[in-house]
Design a protein around this motif. Structure first.
Motif, PDB file in Angstrom:
ATOM      1  N   ARG A   1       0.806  -1.221   0.000  1.00 24.46           N
ATOM      2  CA  ARG A   1       0.000   0.000   0.000  1.00 24.46           C
ATOM      3  C   ARG A   1       0.839   1.271   0.000  1.00 24.46           C
ATOM      4  O   ARG A   1       0.302   2.364  -0.190  1.00 24.46           O
ATOM      5  CB  ARG A   1      -0.906   0.022   1.242  1.00 24.46           C
ATOM      6  N   PHE A   2       2.139   1.140   0.226  1.00 20.72           N
ATOM      7  CA  PHE A   2       2.963   2.321   0.483  1.00 20.72           C
ATOM      8  C   PHE A   2       3.731   2.762  -0.764  1.00 20.72           C
ATOM      9  O   PHE A   2       4.328   1.955  -1.474  1.00 20.72           O
ATOM     10  CB  PHE A   2       3.933   2.049   1.633  1.00 20.72           C
ATOM     11  N   GLY A   3       3.712   4.068  -1.003  1.00 19.89           N
ATOM     12  CA  GLY A   3       4.434   4.687  -2.107  1.00 19.89           C
ATOM     13  C   GLY A   3       4.397   6.195  -1.905  1.00 19.89           C
ATOM     14  O   GLY A   3       4.167   6.679  -0.801  1.00 19.89           O
ATOM     15  N   GLY A   4       4.613   6.949  -2.988  1.00 23.15           N
ATOM     16  CA  GLY A   4       4.543   8.401  -2.878  1.00 23.15           C
ATOM     17  C   GLY A   4       5.858   9.069  -3.190  1.00 23.15           C
ATOM     18  O   GLY A   4       6.831   8.423  -3.601  1.00 23.15           O
ATOM     19  N   PRO A   5       5.945  10.383  -2.959  1.00 21.34           N
ATOM     20  CA  PRO A   5       7.134  11.142  -3.347  1.00 21.34           C
ATOM     21  C   PRO A   5       8.262  11.053  -2.328  1.00 21.34           C
ATOM     22  O   PRO A   5       8.028  10.801  -1.137  1.00 21.34           O
ATOM     23  CB  PRO A   5       6.607  12.577  -3.421  1.00 21.34           C
ATOM     24  N   LEU A   6       9.469  11.268  -2.800  1.00 21.93           N
ATOM     25  CA  LEU A   6      10.620  11.431  -1.915  1.00 21.93           C
ATOM     26  C   LEU A   6      10.524  12.779  -1.215  1.00 21.93           C
ATOM     27  O   LEU A   6      10.233  13.805  -1.850  1.00 21.93           O
ATOM     28  CB  LEU A   6      11.919  11.376  -2.725  1.00 21.93           C
ATOM     29  N   VAL A   7      10.750  12.790   0.095  1.00 21.95           N
ATOM     30  CA  VAL A   7      10.871  14.026   0.860  1.00 21.95           C
ATOM     31  C   VAL A   7      12.353  14.268   1.118  1.00 21.95           C
ATOM     32  O   VAL A   7      13.108  13.323   1.372  1.00 21.95           O
ATOM     33  CB  VAL A   7      10.090  13.941   2.185  1.00 21.95           C
ATOM     34  N   VAL A   8      12.776  15.531   1.022  1.00 19.01           N
ATOM     35  CA  VAL A   8      14.179  15.887   1.232  1.00 19.01           C
ATOM     36  C   VAL A   8      14.293  16.946   2.324  1.00 19.01           C
ATOM     37  O   VAL A   8      13.389  17.756   2.519  1.00 19.01           O
ATOM     38  CB  VAL A   8      14.840  16.407  -0.059  1.00 19.01           C
ATOM     39  N   SER A   9      15.419  16.921   3.039  1.00 12.78           N
ATOM     40  CA  SER A   9      15.785  18.022   3.930  1.00 12.78           C
ATOM     41  C   SER A   9      16.807  18.890   3.217  1.00 12.78           C
ATOM     42  O   SER A   9      17.480  18.440   2.283  1.00 12.78           O
ATOM     43  CB  SER A   9      16.344  17.504   5.256  1.00 12.78           C
ATOM     44  N   MET A  10      16.931  20.152   3.629  1.00 15.56           N
ATOM     45  CA  MET A  10      17.798  21.088   2.916  1.00 15.56           C
ATOM     46  C   MET A  10      18.637  21.904   3.893  1.00 15.56           C
ATOM     47  O   MET A  10      18.145  22.356   4.927  1.00 15.56           O
ATOM     48  CB  MET A  10      16.955  22.027   2.042  1.00 15.56           C
ATOM     49  N   ARG A  11      19.917  22.086   3.521  1.00 14.64           N
ATOM     50  CA  ARG A  11      20.824  22.939   4.290  1.00 14.64           C
ATOM     51  C   ARG A  11      21.541  23.868   3.320  1.00 14.64           C
ATOM     52  O   ARG A  11      22.172  23.395   2.375  1.00 14.64           O
ATOM     53  CB  ARG A  11      21.835  22.064   5.057  1.00 14.64           C
ATOM     54  N   PRO A  12      21.452  25.197   3.529  1.00 22.38           N
ATOM     55  CA  PRO A  12      22.177  26.127   2.661  1.00 22.38           C
ATOM     56  C   PRO A  12      23.677  26.059   2.946  1.00 22.38           C
ATOM     57  O   PRO A  12      24.094  26.024   4.101  1.00 22.38           O
ATOM     58  CB  PRO A  12      21.620  27.505   3.055  1.00 22.38           C
ATOM     59  N   MET A  13      24.479  26.063   1.879  1.00 23.72           N
ATOM     60  CA  MET A  13      25.931  25.985   2.041  1.00 23.72           C
ATOM     61  C   MET A  13      26.632  26.707   0.901  1.00 23.72           C
ATOM     62  O   MET A  13      26.088  26.818  -0.200  1.00 23.72           O
ATOM     63  CB  MET A  13      26.408  24.519   2.024  1.00 23.72           C
ATOM     64  N   LEU A  14      27.848  27.169   1.174  1.00 26.67           N
ATOM     65  CA  LEU A  14      28.725  27.592   0.101  1.00 26.67           C
ATOM     66  C   LEU A  14      29.096  26.367  -0.737  1.00 26.67           C
ATOM     67  O   LEU A  14      29.137  25.246  -0.238  1.00 26.67           O
ATOM     68  CB  LEU A  14      29.980  28.244   0.672  1.00 26.67           C
ATOM     69  N   ALA A  15      29.379  26.584  -2.005  1.00 24.72           N
ATOM     70  CA  ALA A  15      29.658  25.468  -2.909  1.00 24.72           C
ATOM     71  C   ALA A  15      30.815  24.611  -2.406  1.00 24.72           C
ATOM     72  O   ALA A  15      30.757  23.373  -2.460  1.00 24.72           O
ATOM     73  CB  ALA A  15      29.942  25.991  -4.313  1.00 24.72           C
ATOM     74  N   ALA A  16      31.874  25.246  -1.894  1.00 25.02           N
ATOM     75  CA  ALA A  16      33.021  24.475  -1.398  1.00 25.02           C
ATOM     76  C   ALA A  16      32.620  23.622  -0.199  1.00 25.02           C
ATOM     77  O   ALA A  16      33.066  22.467  -0.063  1.00 25.02           O
ATOM     78  CB  ALA A  16      34.163  25.413  -1.025  1.00 25.02           C
ATOM     79  N   ASP A  17      31.770  24.159   0.678  1.00 22.52           N
ATOM     80  CA  ASP A  17      31.297  23.378   1.821  1.00 22.52           C
ATOM     81  C   ASP A  17      30.405  22.233   1.357  1.00 22.52           C
ATOM     82  O   ASP A  17      30.420  21.138   1.946  1.00 22.52           O
ATOM     83  CB  ASP A  17      30.531  24.267   2.794  1.00 22.52           C
ATOM     84  N   ALA A  18      29.615  22.465   0.315  1.00 23.53           N
ATOM     85  CA  ALA A  18      28.742  21.416  -0.197  1.00 23.53           C
ATOM     86  C   ALA A  18      29.556  20.235  -0.710  1.00 23.53           C
ATOM     87  O   ALA A  18      29.196  19.070  -0.483  1.00 23.53           O
ATOM     88  CB  ALA A  18      27.842  21.964  -1.296  1.00 23.53           C
ATOM     89  N   ILE A  19      30.649  20.517  -1.390  1.00 24.07           N
ATOM     90  CA  ILE A  19      31.514  19.449  -1.893  1.00 24.07           C
ATOM     91  C   ILE A  19      32.098  18.646  -0.729  1.00 24.07           C
ATOM     92  O   ILE A  19      32.144  17.418  -0.752  1.00 24.07           O
ATOM     93  CB  ILE A  19      32.628  20.041  -2.770  1.00 24.07           C
TER      94      ILE A  19
END
Length: 274
Positions: free
Chosen positions: A158-176
């Motif tokens: 019975r289970f399905g649906g969309p992926l839920v995501v969490s988000m954290r803002p970062m500088l590009a270098a920190d994201a890498i």
């Protein structure tokens, strides 16, 4: 490791405070380096279908432990855990509709209930902080923003649906660097699933999350998205089980397991409950 200057860096002290009604807030940044867990509780055949859903979607639903029917303890995750009392806030669902957000679920517990502890991205935030990468929602004492995406999960029963995501803002270098760090935490969703343009994964307004608090961006920062353990709540919304109990987004079970050693300590959990 517990910080003597902050009693809530000790998971057992934090859980005791929650059980006593002395703490009801989000758990990001608490419990030191302890593994944190999302929670789903279902009864009867719904539990069997949900187990299959987790096994089909290990990125958003990495299983840490599966309880025995009717048993509110999870002894592999911590001493004296009682899931009826030890989360700061829960969500109560009836026929797929959210009807309440209690701070204790003893009144709703049934003998057929099976508990699922699912890895949480809060578990890698201590490692990000130690690497010098700012975690903005912790800095602002807010809940992490979470979003429903257009990315589908793999359905099971019975289970399905969309992926839920969490988000954290970062500088590009920190994201890498965050990608490199989070790859070491597969039981906490692992590396990000998307960086940059939120529209590419179906998020129309980054400032209006579906769960949690609105983010704050600073100059040069990009959004970085991780698979999120709130994904099962979207699946519950679609499946409409007669009764389901989950954590309230951001209000986690804080375990006794050090996040850096979780993989070795919990090896085989997914294979033990089939």
């Amino acid at each position: 490791m517990p910080d003597s200057s902050n009693p809530f860096s000790d998971p057992q002290v934090l859980r005791a405070a929650i059980r006593a009604g002395e703490f009801e807030g989000p758990t990001s940044g608490l419990g030191g380096d302890a593994l944190q867990a999302n929670l789903v509780i279902l009864g009867g055949t719904d539990a069997a279908d949900f187990l299959r859903f987790c096994q089909a979607n290990p990125r958003p639903c990495p299983l840490l432990a599966v309880g025995e029917p009717g048993d509110p303890s999870l002894p592999t995750l911590g001493r004296d855990i009682d899931l009826r009392h030890d989360l700061p806030r829960y969500r109560l669902w009836r026929d797929g509709a959210l009807v309440d957000e209690p701070t204790d679920i003893a009144a709703y517990w049934r003998d057929d209930m099976v508990s699922f502890a699912i890895g949480c991205s809060f578990s890698f935030e201590d490692a990000l902080t130690r690497a010098g990468i700012p975690v903005r929602h912790q800095q602002n004492d807010r809940n992490v923003p979470m979003y429903r995406t257009k990315l589908p999960t793999r359905p099971a029963g019975r289970f399905g649906g969309p992926l839920v995501v969490s988000m954290r803002p970062m500088l590009a270098a920190d994201a890498i660097e965050a990608v490199r760090i989070c790859e070491r935490f597969p039981l906490a969703h692992g590396a990000p699933v998307h960086l940059g343009d939120p529209a590419q994964i179906g998020i129309g307004d980054i400032m209006a999350p579906d769960y949690g608090d609105a983010p704050e961006f600073r100059e040069g920062e990009i959004p970085v998205f991780w698979a999120c353990g709130v994904t099962p709540q979207a699946a519950i919304d679609a499946a409409r089980p007669e009764l389901a109990i989950t954590h309230a987004p951001g209000h986690m079970l804080v375990t006794d397991i050090p996040s850096g050693r979780a993989e070795a300590m919990l090896t085989g959990v997914n294979n033990n409950k089939t």
